[in-house]
Design an enzyme around this catalytic site. Structure first.
Site, PDB file in Angstrom:
ATOM      1  N   ASP A 145     -30.275   7.972   2.053  1.00 14.55           N
ATOM      2  CA  ASP A 145     -30.328   6.861   3.008  1.00 14.55           C
ATOM      3  C   ASP A 145     -29.450   5.686   2.557  1.00 14.55           C
ATOM      4  OD1 ASP A 145     -31.756   6.069   0.843  1.00 14.55           O
ATOM      5  OD2 ASP A 145     -33.570   5.498   1.942  1.00 14.55           O
ATOM      6  N   HIS A 150      -1.366   9.826  -6.335  1.00 11.07           N
ATOM      7  CA  HIS A 150      -2.638   9.206  -5.959  1.00 11.07           C
ATOM      8  C   HIS A 150      -3.698   9.444  -7.033  1.00 11.07           C
ATOM      9  CE1 HIS A 150      -1.357   9.130  -1.455  1.00 11.07           C
ATOM     10  NE2 HIS A 150      -0.804   8.172  -2.170  1.00 11.07           N
ATOM     11  N   ASP A 188      -1.395   0.722  -9.497  1.00  5.58           N
ATOM     12  CA  ASP A 188      -1.172   0.483  -8.067  1.00  5.58           C
ATOM     13  C   ASP A 188      -2.510   0.026  -7.524  1.00  5.58           C
ATOM     14  OD1 ASP A 188      -0.738   0.559  -5.349  1.00  5.58           O
ATOM     15  OD2 ASP A 188       0.302   2.495  -5.355  1.00  5.58           O
ATOM     16  N   ASP A 228      -0.943  -4.721  -1.634  1.00  6.52           N
ATOM     17  CA  ASP A 228      -0.613  -3.404  -2.183  1.00  6.52           C
ATOM     18  C   ASP A 228       0.504  -3.596  -3.210  1.00  6.52           C
ATOM     19  OD1 ASP A 228      -0.089  -0.738  -2.615  1.00  6.52           O
ATOM     20  OD2 ASP A 228       0.583  -0.288  -0.576  1.00  6.52           O
ATOM     21  N   HIS A 257       8.683  10.081  -2.714  1.00  5.64           N
ATOM     22  CA  HIS A 257       8.109   9.435  -1.525  1.00  5.64           C
ATOM     23  C   HIS A 257       9.123   8.490  -0.905  1.00  5.64           C
ATOM     24  CE1 HIS A 257       7.516   5.817  -4.007  1.00  5.64           C
ATOM     25  NE2 HIS A 257       6.998   6.599  -4.935  1.00  5.64           N
ATOM     26  N   HIS A 317       6.155   1.064   3.767  1.00  6.68           N
ATOM     27  CA  HIS A 317       5.251   1.251   4.908  1.00  6.68           C
ATOM     28  C   HIS A 317       4.833  -0.125   5.383  1.00  6.68           C
ATOM     29  CE1 HIS A 317       1.800   0.410   2.228  1.00  6.68           C
ATOM     30  NE2 HIS A 317       2.348   1.235   1.358  1.00  6.68           N
ATOM     31  N   HIS A 351      -1.790   1.222   5.022  1.00  4.58           N
ATOM     32  CA  HIS A 351      -0.644   1.832   5.705  1.00  4.58           C
ATOM     33  C   HIS A 351      -0.807   1.395   7.150  1.00  4.58           C
ATOM     34  CE1 HIS A 351      -0.385   5.136   2.393  1.00  4.58           C
ATOM     35  NE2 HIS A 351       0.018   3.959   1.983  1.00  4.58           N
ATOM     36  N   GLU A 387       8.663  -0.096  -2.476  1.00  6.22           N
ATOM     37  CA  GLU A 387       8.038   0.562  -3.617  1.00  6.22           C
ATOM     38  C   GLU A 387       8.741   1.837  -4.073  1.00  6.22           C
ATOM     39  OE1 GLU A 387       4.268   2.521  -2.681  1.00  6.22           O
ATOM     40  OE2 GLU A 387       4.320   1.628  -0.692  1.00  6.22           O
ATOM     41  N   TYR A 426       9.639   9.606 -11.056  1.00  6.12           N
ATOM     42  CA  TYR A 426       8.576  10.370 -11.731  1.00  6.12           C
ATOM     43  C   TYR A 426       9.247  11.613 -12.296  1.00  6.12           C
ATOM     44  CZ  TYR A 426       6.484   7.437  -8.195  1.00  6.12           C
ATOM     45  OH  TYR A 426       6.185   6.355  -7.398  1.00  6.12           O
ATOM     46  N   ARG A 472       6.768   3.079 -10.933  1.00  7.36           N
ATOM     47  CA  ARG A 472       6.903   2.573  -9.555  1.00  7.36           C
ATOM     48  C   ARG A 472       6.752   1.063  -9.628  1.00  7.36           C
ATOM     49  NH1 ARG A 472       3.551   5.602  -7.331  1.00  7.36           N
ATOM     50  NH2 ARG A 472       1.635   4.395  -7.123  1.00  7.36           N
ATOM     51  N   GLU A 500       6.169  -2.066  -6.848  1.00 13.13           N
ATOM     52  CA  GLU A 500       5.855  -2.269  -5.425  1.00 13.13           C
ATOM     53  C   GLU A 500       5.516  -3.725  -5.142  1.00 13.13           C
ATOM     54  OE1 GLU A 500       2.297  -0.204  -4.070  1.00 13.13           O
ATOM     55  OE2 GLU A 500       2.955  -0.382  -1.982  1.00 13.13           O
TER      56      GLU A 500
HETATM   57  N1  GLY Z   1      -1.311   2.291  -2.621  1.00 16.54           N
HETATM   58  C1  GLY Z   1      -0.857   3.099  -1.587  1.00 16.54           C
HETATM   59  C2  GLY Z   1       0.570   2.938  -1.380  1.00 16.54           C
HETATM   60  O1  GLY Z   1       1.244   2.346  -2.196  1.00 16.54           O
HETATM   61  O2  GLY Z   1       1.096   3.317  -0.378  1.00 16.54           O
HETATM   62 MN    MN Z   2       0.540   0.926  -3.566  1.00 19.79          MN
HETATM   63 MN    MN Z   3       2.190   1.035  -0.748  1.00 20.72          MN
END
Ligand code: GLY
Ligand code: MN
Ligand code: MN
Length: 436
Positions: free
Chosen positions: A36, A240, A257, A268, A347, A351, A358, A381, A385, A402, A404
């Site tokens: 619950d 991720h 991140d 972000d 990637h 975004h 996103h 970003e 890698y 990375r 960002e």
């Molecule tokens: N933290 C998710 C991204 O960077 O898109």
């Molecule tokens: Mn991110």
């Molecule tokens: Mn991002």
């Protein structure tokens, strides 16, 4: 702060596009964690954008031209016992007085009232597919209206994706939203700075996660905008990675991140830094490429440029850098054309960012990448890698980097909302050495 007037303007703006249609916008259902126990509630972003209302069990209806009121809310009634257990409720009167509804009805009565609101409307605007249980109810109400056609009512002939209109509005952030986004960014910057200052070899990744999320909450943010990624060493190559339980080793990098969500708006940020406070020559060689790519990509953010411009800039810098390090071989143009960089940069660069991390809004219009306009907010970003593959020299293997930032398109160019989180190697090393 977003005022009742701001929300009213958003609804008017949306309604000016609906013609003789009607929009039906439920908030998110509550999600059960186990037994619950429920997850802490977070409203649906579209619903929140149009109402500012944050309680569960709520549906907004926008019925342009309806003589007895265009904006209706279905919500929970006041209930002293429930409120003693779970906290105050806005109630029907509050929905009218505080949230500007023309009328408010008990959530349970939606079955009885909604079908009649759909009568004689040509279209229903909704987020079909987002909440399947609500979709079923809506389809049921529609068939209910159809059965009454013999008595002279007409039933909507079309279901239209609300997002086609609403998400274009959400894409351009106005002053009240930007104020919240800048605060979410500032809290997140502070958290990254603290993580850098506190980081030391031997700590667990989750200890750093705790440092970050302490600052988020202390700054008033309700949640992390997404599960924080705290990835030491080769964990950074898992895009991720959220296990966050390994021990931090002194010769490794740490990729974080993480961003705060404040009043439903997200930040972000990613930073990558040496766990022992000093970049090795190998780490710095790769880091400098990612940083140069990120700066070139940020430079490409300006009104009139395309959404893909920053990505193209980052791809060129990364392809050139990887060739210089002999991780890729061939001409830079050839490497870009073949997409060879994708072995290391898997990637895309950006975004949209807003109520959703996103965020909504199209990236392409027709055959072309969309043109950037003042008020859009996007992340920048790029990353490298290096996989642990035998045809890659050992010294590079398992390094993941990375960087960002969150970037607002302004009339003059851009504003980096997260610029105060250090990213130049010397600035990172200075902060880590001085401890603040
Ligand atoms: N933290 C998710 C991204 O960077 O898109
Ligand atoms: Mn991110
Ligand atoms: Mn991002």
């Amino acid at each position: 702060m977003t005022t009742a007037r701001d929300y009213a303007q958003r609804r008017q703006h949306l309604m000016s596009h609906l013609g003789d249609g009607i929009a039906v916008i439920p908030s998110a259902p509550q999600a059960r964690r186990n037994g619950d126990v429920e997850y802490r509630y977070r409203p649906d972003s579209d619903f929140f954008y149009l109402t500012g209302f944050t309680e569960p069990e709520a549906v907004a209806v926008l019925a342009p031209g309806r003589a007895s009121g265009e904006f209706l809310i279905f919500c929970r009634e006041r209930d002293p016992v429930q409120e003693m257990w779970n906290g105050g409720r806005v109630g029907l009167e509050g929905a009218v007085n505080m949230f500007g509804a023309d009328d408010a009805f008990p959530f349970e009565d939606i079955e009885d009232i909604l079908p009649s609101l759909l009568e004689n409307r040509s279209r229903v605007y909704c987020n079909l597919g987002r909440y399947p249980d609500f979709d079923k109810q809506l389809l049921h109400w529609l068939s209910d209206v159809r059965t009454r056609r013999r008595s002279g009512v007409t039933a909507p002939g079309e279901l239209v994706d609300l997002g086609c209109i609403l998400h274009e509005l959400r894409l351009i952030k106005r002053a009240p939203e930007l104020r919240v986004m800048k605060k979410a960014a500032a809290i997140s910057v502070k958290a990254h700075r603290r993580a850098m200052a506190r980081c030391a070899p031997g700590m667990r990744e989750y200890e750093i996660e705790a440092e970050l999320e302490y600052v988020f909450r202390q700054g008033g943010a309700q949640y992390p905008a997404y599960p924080s990624i705290v990835a030491g060493g080769a964990n950074a190559c898992v895009l991720h990675y959220i296990d966050n339980r390994d021990r931090l080793r002194k010769g490794d990098l740490l990729l974080i991140d993480a961003g705060a969500e404040l009043d439903c708006y997200c930040a972000d940020i990613t930073r990558t830094f040496p766990i022992n406070g000093r970049f090795s020559a190998t780490q710095k060689a790769l880091y400098d490429i990612v940083l140069a790519a990120q700066l070139a990509a940020i430079d490409a953010v300006k009104p009139g440029a395309t959404f893909n411009g920053p990505h193209e800039a980052a791809v060129r810098v990364i392809s050139t850098g990887l060739k210089d390090l002999k991780l890729l071989k061939g001409s830079v143009d050839g490497l870009i054309e073949k997409g060879a960089y994708r072995k290391f940069f898997v990637h895309r660069t950006s975004h949209w960012l807003g109520l959703d991390v996103h965020d909504v809004g199209e990236y392409r219009l027709g055959d072309a990448w969309r043109v950037l306009e003042a008020g859009m907010v996007l992340t920048v970003e790029p990353g490298i890698y290096v996989p642990a593959e035998k045809n890659v020299p050992k010294k590079w293997q398992g390094i993941g980097i990375r960087i960002e930032d969150d970037v607002l398109v302004t009339r003059a160019g851009h504003e980096v909302l997260t610029d105060d989180a250090p990213k130049h190697p010397e600035a990172i090393e200075d902060l880590m050495a001085s401890g603040d």
